[in-house]
Write an enzyme that holds these catalytic residues in place. Structure first.
Site, PDB file in Angstrom:
ATOM      1  N   HIS A  80       0.835  -1.198   0.000  1.00  0.00           N
ATOM      2  CA  HIS A  80       0.000   0.000   0.000  1.00  0.00           C
ATOM      3  C   HIS A  80       0.875   1.255   0.000  1.00  0.00           C
ATOM      4  O   HIS A  80       1.988   1.259   0.529  1.00  0.00           O
ATOM      5  CB  HIS A  80      -0.922   0.004   1.223  1.00  0.00           C
ATOM      6  CG  HIS A  80      -1.970   1.060   1.165  1.00  0.00           C
ATOM      7  ND1 HIS A  80      -1.737   2.352   1.563  1.00  0.00           N
ATOM      8  CD2 HIS A  80      -3.260   1.021   0.745  1.00  0.00           C
ATOM      9  CE1 HIS A  80      -2.836   3.065   1.391  1.00  0.00           C
ATOM     10  NE2 HIS A  80      -3.774   2.289   0.894  1.00  0.00           N
ATOM     11  N   GLU A 114      -4.341   2.232  -7.316  1.00  0.00           N
ATOM     12  CA  GLU A 114      -4.690   3.414  -6.531  1.00  0.00           C
ATOM     13  C   GLU A 114      -3.700   4.533  -6.855  1.00  0.00           C
ATOM     14  O   GLU A 114      -2.582   4.530  -6.321  1.00  0.00           O
ATOM     15  CB  GLU A 114      -4.614   3.124  -5.036  1.00  0.00           C
ATOM     16  CG  GLU A 114      -5.610   2.124  -4.510  1.00  0.00           C
ATOM     17  CD  GLU A 114      -5.517   2.014  -2.998  1.00  0.00           C
ATOM     18  OE1 GLU A 114      -6.479   2.388  -2.315  1.00  0.00           O
ATOM     19  OE2 GLU A 114      -4.464   1.568  -2.500  1.00  0.00           O
TER      20      GLU A 114
END
Length: 239
Positions: A86, A160
């Site tokens: 992430h 993302e």
């Protein structure tokens, strides 16, 4: 780290109640709590088809790695999908593409599915330049991970754009669809499945605009309210 243990378990009960609706729509629904909550969450999800996830793991099963979490132990705890790479972990903890790739290998070796977060840091107001930047920054992230896992292993990429995480609006649909279409070229000849999800301020109302380009959504704070998750499932259920 938005939820504590009691609120996590209440949330799991709400998510579990949506399992049947997701299954009818052909949706693979997963939920990724913090490490401390994984075992009680497994109990809350018992009897559903919801995948239990973990937010990270280490690249080794055993050893003198104090404070790390073993992928083997996660598998034993009932975890099916592990999120790695992430943007926050890359930024705050200095994780590299190579670190993420090693974790992906360990996840696959333990029979779980790696959910590998990818995304560009840079942004341009010119659409064609923005797509080029995204593809250029995401390709090495994908290639590093694929180099460490078997060709027949299933993998999921969570696209993302870093600049869209926590923003008031998601990235534009045209941008997302075009970027993912370009990135799919890297996985087109794989034997295992490679799915692309969109994250980055994703929430209700965006699925139809993205459905021709991505395989699903990677949802964060907008579905902390279970009613919004229910809306997303309804969006994805409609023809």
């Amino acid at each position: 780290m938005y939820f504590d243990l009691p609120s996590t378990l209440r949330y799991m009960e709400s998510v579990a109640a949506l399992s049947s609706a997701a299954e009818r729509a052909g949706i693979d629904l997963f939920v990724i709590p913090d490490f401390v909550s994984i075992l009680p969450c497994k109990d809350k999800l018992s009897g559903t088809n919801i995948w239990l996830g973990a937010q990270d793991c280490y690249s080794e099963d055993k050893g003198a790695y104090t404070g790390e979490v073993s992928p083997m132990t996660l598998k034993q705890a009932g975890v099916k999908i592990v999120e790695i790479g992430h943007a926050e972990r890359r930024r705050l903890f200095g994780e590299t593409d190579q670190d993420v790739a090693k974790k992906a290998a360990a996840i696959v070796e333990n029979g779980m599915v790696p959910l590998i977060c990818i995304g560009e840091k840079s942004q341009s107001q010119i659409a064609s330049q923005a797509v080029g930047i995204a593809v250029r920054e995401c390709q090495p992230q994908i290639k590093a991970a694929l180099s460490q896992i078997p060709d027949d292993a299933d993998v999921i990429f969570g696209y993302e754009p870093v600049w869209a995480i926590g923003a008031s609006e998601p990235a534009g649909a045209d941008h997302v669809v075009t970027v993912v279409q370009n990135l799919r070229n890297l996985v087109s000849n794989r034997k295992g499945s490679a799915r692309f999800l969109y994250g980055g301020s994703a929430g209700p109302g965006i699925w139809k605009a993205l459905s021709q380009g991505v395989d699903g959504l990677f949802l964060g704070r907008f579905v902390h309210d279970p009613k919004n998750l229910e809306k997303v499932i309804q969006d994805m259920s409609e023809p």
